[in-house]
Write a protein that holds these residues in place. Sequence first.
Motif, mmCIF file in Angstrom:
data_model
loop_
_atom_site.group_PDB
_atom_site.id
_atom_site.type_symbol
_atom_site.label_atom_id
_atom_site.label_comp_id
_atom_site.label_asym_id
_atom_site.label_seq_id
_atom_site.Cartn_x
_atom_site.Cartn_y
_atom_site.Cartn_z
ATOM 1 N N GLN A 111 1.647 -4.143 3.199
ATOM 2 C CA GLN A 111 2.825 -3.128 3.367
ATOM 3 C C GLN A 111 4.248 -4.072 3.602
ATOM 4 O OE1 GLN A 111 1.265 -0.357 6.322
ATOM 5 N NE2 GLN A 111 1.110 1.259 4.584
ATOM 6 N N HIS A 112 3.712 -5.157 3.948
ATOM 7 C CA HIS A 112 5.215 -5.928 4.341
ATOM 8 C C HIS A 112 5.198 -7.342 3.657
ATOM 9 C CE1 HIS A 112 5.781 -3.510 7.757
ATOM 10 N NE2 HIS A 112 4.656 -3.395 8.120
ATOM 11 N N GLU A 113 4.771 -7.217 2.291
ATOM 12 C CA GLU A 113 4.893 -8.326 1.324
ATOM 13 C C GLU A 113 6.180 -8.953 1.156
ATOM 14 O OE1 GLU A 113 3.162 -9.754 -2.868
ATOM 15 O OE2 GLU A 113 3.344 -7.871 -2.496
ATOM 16 N N ASN A 114 7.071 -8.000 1.056
ATOM 17 C CA ASN A 114 8.499 -8.423 0.502
ATOM 18 C C ASN A 114 9.163 -9.140 1.908
ATOM 19 O OD1 ASN A 114 10.932 -8.486 -0.908
ATOM 20 N ND2 ASN A 114 11.701 -6.695 0.447
ATOM 21 N N GLU A 115 8.838 -8.633 2.939
ATOM 22 C CA GLU A 115 9.500 -9.164 4.179
ATOM 23 C C GLU A 115 8.751 -10.633 4.434
ATOM 24 O OE1 GLU A 115 8.497 -5.909 3.834
ATOM 25 O OE2 GLU A 115 9.338 -4.572 5.340
ATOM 26 N N PHE A 138 6.643 -1.620 -0.471
ATOM 27 C CA PHE A 138 5.249 -1.122 -0.698
ATOM 28 C C PHE A 138 5.711 0.014 -1.173
ATOM 29 C CE2 PHE A 138 1.632 1.558 0.834
ATOM 30 C CZ PHE A 138 0.646 0.781 0.064
ATOM 31 N N ASP A 139 6.587 1.036 -0.996
ATOM 32 C CA ASP A 139 6.629 2.412 -1.287
ATOM 33 C C ASP A 139 6.973 2.286 -2.975
ATOM 34 O OD1 ASP A 139 5.908 3.851 0.907
ATOM 35 O OD2 ASP A 139 8.238 3.906 1.559
ATOM 36 N N ASP A 140 7.929 1.197 -3.263
ATOM 37 C CA ASP A 140 8.365 1.280 -4.502
ATOM 38 C C ASP A 140 6.950 0.715 -5.326
ATOM 39 O OD1 ASP A 140 10.854 1.505 -4.110
ATOM 40 O OD2 ASP A 140 11.535 -0.575 -4.036
ATOM 41 N N LYS A 141 6.124 -0.182 -4.912
ATOM 42 C CA LYS A 141 4.789 -0.443 -5.717
ATOM 43 C C LYS A 141 4.051 0.741 -5.940
ATOM 44 C CE LYS A 141 4.579 -4.251 -3.339
ATOM 45 N NZ LYS A 141 4.207 -5.711 -2.705
ATOM 46 N N TRP A 164 12.775 9.953 -14.863
ATOM 47 C CA TRP A 164 13.547 8.663 -15.210
ATOM 48 C C TRP A 164 14.492 8.479 -14.059
ATOM 49 C CZ3 TRP A 164 13.762 4.071 -16.506
ATOM 50 C CH2 TRP A 164 15.045 3.381 -16.630
ATOM 51 N N LYS A 165 15.338 9.477 -13.871
ATOM 52 C CA LYS A 165 16.250 9.205 -12.998
ATOM 53 C C LYS A 165 15.790 9.139 -11.495
ATOM 54 C CE LYS A 165 19.577 12.433 -15.288
ATOM 55 N NZ LYS A 165 20.336 13.747 -15.484
ATOM 56 N N LYS A 166 14.596 9.776 -11.078
ATOM 57 C CA LYS A 166 14.246 9.742 -9.938
ATOM 58 C C LYS A 166 13.606 8.265 -9.746
ATOM 59 C CE LYS A 166 10.493 11.673 -7.052
ATOM 60 N NZ LYS A 166 9.367 12.814 -6.695
ATOM 61 N N ASN A 167 13.115 7.665 -10.645
ATOM 62 C CA ASN A 167 12.472 6.107 -10.587
ATOM 63 C C ASN A 167 13.458 5.066 -11.116
ATOM 64 O OD1 ASN A 167 10.000 7.165 -9.263
ATOM 65 N ND2 ASN A 167 10.046 8.360 -11.182
ATOM 66 N N LYS A 168 14.777 5.445 -11.422
ATOM 67 C CA LYS A 168 15.667 4.355 -12.356
ATOM 68 C C LYS A 168 15.831 3.257 -11.335
ATOM 69 C CE LYS A 168 19.822 4.045 -14.675
ATOM 70 N NZ LYS A 168 21.113 4.833 -15.137
ATOM 71 N N ARG A 169 15.970 3.589 -10.048
ATOM 72 C CA ARG A 169 16.371 2.498 -9.177
ATOM 73 C C ARG A 169 15.258 1.418 -9.223
ATOM 74 N NH1 ARG A 169 14.586 1.034 -4.533
ATOM 75 N NH2 ARG A 169 13.380 2.969 -4.415
#
Length: 436
Positions: free
Chosen positions: A106-110, A204-207, A239-244
């Motif tokens: 959950q904190h991989e990026n950090e 983690f939420d993005d993944k 698409w718009k919801k997940n574009k970021r």
Amino acid sequence: MKEKYLDVDKVWYTDKENVEEEKEANYIVRNIESISDYLRGIINILSDYYLVKRWDLKILKYENLFSYPNGTSLDELLQKGIFFRGESKKYENQIPGLYRDIKYVQHENEIIIDGMLNAADQLEGKSLFDTLTLLQHYGSNTRILDMTSNALVALYFATSTNLNEDGFVYLLSGSQLGNKDIEKIKSPIDRSVIVKACLSRLTFDDKRILSNLLSNIPQIEKIKDIKEYLIQEQSQSVWKKNKRIITRLYSLVQKELGVSNIEIPIYELFGYDIVRPFSLDERVIRQSGLFMIIGLENISKIDKKYELALKKNKKLIDLKTKLVEIQEKSHKEINEIPKLEYEIDRYKKFVYKKILERTIQSEATHNIYDLSVKYSPIISGLTGEHPARILIKKEYKKRILNELNMLGITSSSIYPDLAHKTKDINKKYNFIELPR
């Protein structure tokens, strides 16, 4: 799925080679208690012959020592790659450090950001994969798993610690890569490797969102570019919801590749790649290192599993029932409400953690199992295809370590830093001399 290995703890020798029938030669069976036995064990496994720990099984057929599966020669096997992973005790899962505790996932990026900030001088100018490799070597929890192309290095890792427990060496084969539509052992600049490395920089939420979007689409669709698939096959709102998130991933990959207008096939997000790294530092060179980098975890069904678990969990049901009773009565026990609400929230987190951990660890473990050298030995009571691993019994670890030491394979040769060199010096003079 519980992975089943054949534990090879004995080897066999014969007074004749290349014999067609067992009766034509005399056979000697030995425990694996030396380097020569260990190397012989590797040949036995590659020759589709087993002496396994389970002596309740009767071996029905002896294979020719120099025969290899499906008519493949030893040269061909070596060209495709035979590599190893040594573990000093029996672990339930063969997984990268990232997956040993779900908090790391959950904190991989950090974890990566902190590592880059704290080792800026060593990591400056390094690619993201090289950064992960170096952080992995120095103890950080990443989605990379260490392997080696040197059988003796793997043996060192299997025997150097946990001297009171049995060690294991896993045999992995490049010839298995075709089963996963992977053409070859890859380099750090391969796009597929870069894509998997860039996943570490997403939250983690993005993944989790990417997994929900892309895990369960038909295999034939996974050759499509991610953007193309979402724009053409999904609604504009999706698409718009997940574009970021998609834009973030493409930006990271473009930066690593040094080009723009790239395509990322969906399948490159998933599975694993075997990577032969560049000579980053002395440690990678000394350990003959290779790496498995794991892609996007398939956690698309986690939410449903979690909801189902909440409905069935007896402890949680009891806590909620008690809370409702107190809320309805409104008497002096009302002070218990905050405690119960806290306990319910804490236990829900525990349930979620366990489900997530079990799902991801099982998937990551199966990657090693999938890559392991596999055969279907003809043994009574055992059917199906199972990979073999070499079992090094604890009583032989010290002897094998002494033999490795004579070959120059020591802590300071594997880890060429001052701390490990000093450790070896201390061992060298760890004895008492009596006065003369």
